[in-house]
Design an enzyme around this catalytic site. Sequence first.
Site, PDB file in Angstrom:
ATOM      1  N   ARG A 201      44.016 136.312  13.757  1.00  0.00           N
ATOM      2  CA  ARG A 201      44.818 135.143  13.390  1.00  0.00           C
ATOM      3  C   ARG A 201      44.967 134.987  11.877  1.00  0.00           C
ATOM      4  O   ARG A 201      46.006 134.540  11.400  1.00  0.00           O
ATOM      5  CB  ARG A 201      44.195 133.871  13.976  1.00  0.00           C
ATOM      6  CG  ARG A 201      44.312 133.754  15.474  1.00  0.00           C
ATOM      7  CD  ARG A 201      43.571 132.527  15.973  1.00  0.00           C
ATOM      8  NE  ARG A 201      42.135 132.636  15.728  1.00  0.00           N
ATOM      9  CZ  ARG A 201      41.289 131.617  15.773  1.00  0.00           C
ATOM     10  NH1 ARG A 201      41.737 130.403  16.041  1.00  0.00           N
ATOM     11  NH2 ARG A 201      40.004 131.789  15.564  1.00  0.00           N
TER      12      ARG A 201
ATOM     13  N   CYS B  22      39.830 141.432  26.472  1.00  0.00           N
ATOM     14  CA  CYS B  22      40.948 140.552  26.793  1.00  0.00           C
ATOM     15  C   CYS B  22      40.529 139.503  27.818  1.00  0.00           C
ATOM     16  O   CYS B  22      39.996 139.844  28.878  1.00  0.00           O
ATOM     17  CB  CYS B  22      42.130 141.355  27.327  1.00  0.00           C
ATOM     18  SG  CYS B  22      43.566 140.318  27.695  1.00  0.00           S
TER      19      CYS B  22
ATOM     20  N   PRO C 109      44.423 144.404  17.316  1.00  0.00           N
ATOM     21  CA  PRO C 109      45.501 144.494  18.318  1.00  0.00           C
ATOM     22  C   PRO C 109      45.911 143.087  18.718  1.00  0.00           C
ATOM     23  O   PRO C 109      45.050 142.250  19.002  1.00  0.00           O
ATOM     24  CB  PRO C 109      44.833 145.231  19.490  1.00  0.00           C
ATOM     25  CG  PRO C 109      43.589 145.838  18.934  1.00  0.00           C
ATOM     26  CD  PRO C 109      43.160 144.977  17.799  1.00  0.00           C
TER      27      PRO C 109
ATOM     28  N   GLY D 156      36.376 137.929  14.084  1.00  0.00           N
ATOM     29  CA  GLY D 156      36.345 136.519  14.451  1.00  0.00           C
ATOM     30  C   GLY D 156      36.333 135.578  13.266  1.00  0.00           C
ATOM     31  O   GLY D 156      35.441 135.634  12.428  1.00  0.00           O
ATOM     32  N   ASP D 157      37.353 134.727  13.173  1.00  0.00           N
ATOM     33  CA  ASP D 157      37.419 133.645  12.179  1.00  0.00           C
ATOM     34  C   ASP D 157      37.436 134.129  10.731  1.00  0.00           C
ATOM     35  O   ASP D 157      36.828 133.501   9.864  1.00  0.00           O
ATOM     36  CB  ASP D 157      36.238 132.671  12.367  1.00  0.00           C
ATOM     37  CG  ASP D 157      36.344 131.874  13.643  1.00  0.00           C
ATOM     38  OD1 ASP D 157      37.425 131.902  14.259  1.00  0.00           O
ATOM     39  OD2 ASP D 157      35.360 131.228  14.024  1.00  0.00           O
TER      40      ASP D 157
ATOM     41  N   THR E 287      48.725 140.622  21.018  1.00  0.00           N
ATOM     42  CA  THR E 287      49.758 140.546  22.044  1.00  0.00           C
ATOM     43  C   THR E 287      51.010 139.882  21.488  1.00  0.00           C
ATOM     44  O   THR E 287      50.925 138.870  20.803  1.00  0.00           O
ATOM     45  CB  THR E 287      49.243 139.744  23.254  1.00  0.00           C
ATOM     46  OG1 THR E 287      48.081 140.382  23.770  1.00  0.00           O
ATOM     47  CG2 THR E 287      50.297 139.666  24.340  1.00  0.00           C
TER      48      THR E 287
END
Length: 615
Positions: A483, A339, A252, A459-460, A254
């Site tokens: 990301r 969050c 998810p 993560g990463d 933003t």
Amino acid sequence: MTSTPEKRAADAVDGVEVETETQTQTKKQHVEYPKGVAVIKAEYIVSNPANNGESTASYDDDEAEGGERSKPENPSGGKKRRGQNKNRDLKQKREEIRLCSTLLDPDNIRECSFGPDQCRNSHNVEEYLASKPTDVDGICPVYQAIGYCPTGLKCRWLKSHYVEGKLLRKDDSEIKKDEEVNKISHSAKDLLRKKKYIFKLADQIIPYIDSQVQNEENLEKRKDNEAAYIEAPFKVAEKKKLYLKNAKIVSPLTTVGNLPYRRLMKTLGADITYSEMALTIPMLQATAAEWALPKAHKSEYPGFGVQIATSKHYQAAKVSEAIYKETTHVSEINLNCGCPIDLLYRQGQGSALMDQPAKLLRILKSMNYCSGDIPVTVKMRTGTKDYKNTAIPLIDRILKENDVAAITLHGRSRQQRYTREADWSYIGEVAQTVKTWNEKKEDDKEKSDTQPTWFVGNGDIYTHEDWYKAMAIDGVDSVMIARGALIKPWIFEEIESQQYLDKSANERLEILRTFSNFAIEHWGSDEYGVGLARRFLCEFLSFTHRYIPIGILERLPPKINQRPPAWKGRNELETLLGSTDYKDWIKITEMFLGKAGPEFQFTPKHKSNAYENSR
């Protein structure tokens, strides 16, 4: 091949010993590279970037989760352009002359309920068409996709489907129906707004949960507890089955996790997508913007989850029931317990729930009772404070007292944000906790037929090597990518092929074109829709520009936390796609959406991108 002393002597020239190929390769293997720097091949490094000495690689990755964090000033004097540009004005200006919606289709003119004299919009078609900016070249993406353009005369590509005063429309057999799902009805929104919506499930479970709160607050008053106890009014409904083993999951996100982006990721190999985080209070108030978040493209289902954030069990119960009753294509409801946004944390939402286990359990129980056959999942962090991981005891308690279909762990604390790498060692420990509980469930005759709780690490993850390394951890069922999928949208293709893909600039541009077309289908082909599409394409480019083509890297694998020196691409387009200047991002949008007018506004989220580029 071994080099003898005689061979080395024969290779010596003017008293200087010549290195063998093996020796040269060995030296290369021991080259010390600067920490935190992505090493670019020398021919692609720009020696004197004209950006007033500003680093072109200063990123604030809290923007991926909508975080807000102040940045320190430059100790050498003056302020660096760092941190977020707060109070961004993201509202797109509307047309000065707005055509009444009753006149959009000249062949289907409807009667205006206000009348031409009282309507605040124009009824003069000729005047409106004369005031419009020049049409965008090419075929209307909406007309091309579904066979007609609902925007009619407002379309920015009007000349492609407006001939001799008539709007073109393909044969009915070629017309595609609306493929967006999970749209709440006007009547349901009206009932929510007027507080007349009937919550059949929530109204039964909320008093039961309230009684548990009273019992917790009055443990010393045993008799009062017994009198106040309310029996559970009904059993949790049987849930739809999730299957997350080896699933390719997009986190998810933003702002950038909008419907067009998720639809794009499905075309690039994603199995699971999630809505942007929706807040329960605005949903219960029938806010249009909040109820737009559970909307999905039908290609996302099955495998589409709606993520919610809340601090109250009664809000969670009602929203879960509304989602269950009003949507048709939801595979799971995910509770956000990770969050880091300060505002939400202060309100007791997001990662704040990790410090309030009893409240978290009540919320999950309420969701489970009221979500019908939609399974409930949870996403959290390692904890709220650095060096104080609390996920294991919390998850242990969740699994003991609740049925959750999946748990996702982001390997960072709230306090840490993105300041260090994700802790995959701790993620592995949590995976073992979940695995142990699943094994206990298999041995329990009463629970052996229930579904296991899936465990997902996060993560990463930036490369296929990162993904497979994480998947090799015992107990990890799948890996969620955030990301990595923003910076490199084709990451799932690399995972599938198990190799790095050196996408050309043209291939990357086509990915952006696809997103642009999906955005126009979603937000509309009129001036307002084009403005929104352009804005969200710029938001997307604020991540994709950070991709460093592997063909110009000195070494692999690239690391997500490594920053490159100023570089140029193998051609002008590759250089443009890597620009850190938001004005160049707007230039890229003009390739698909036409010239950006003076009314278009975009402020980059991160201050370091807000300077003039002179590459």
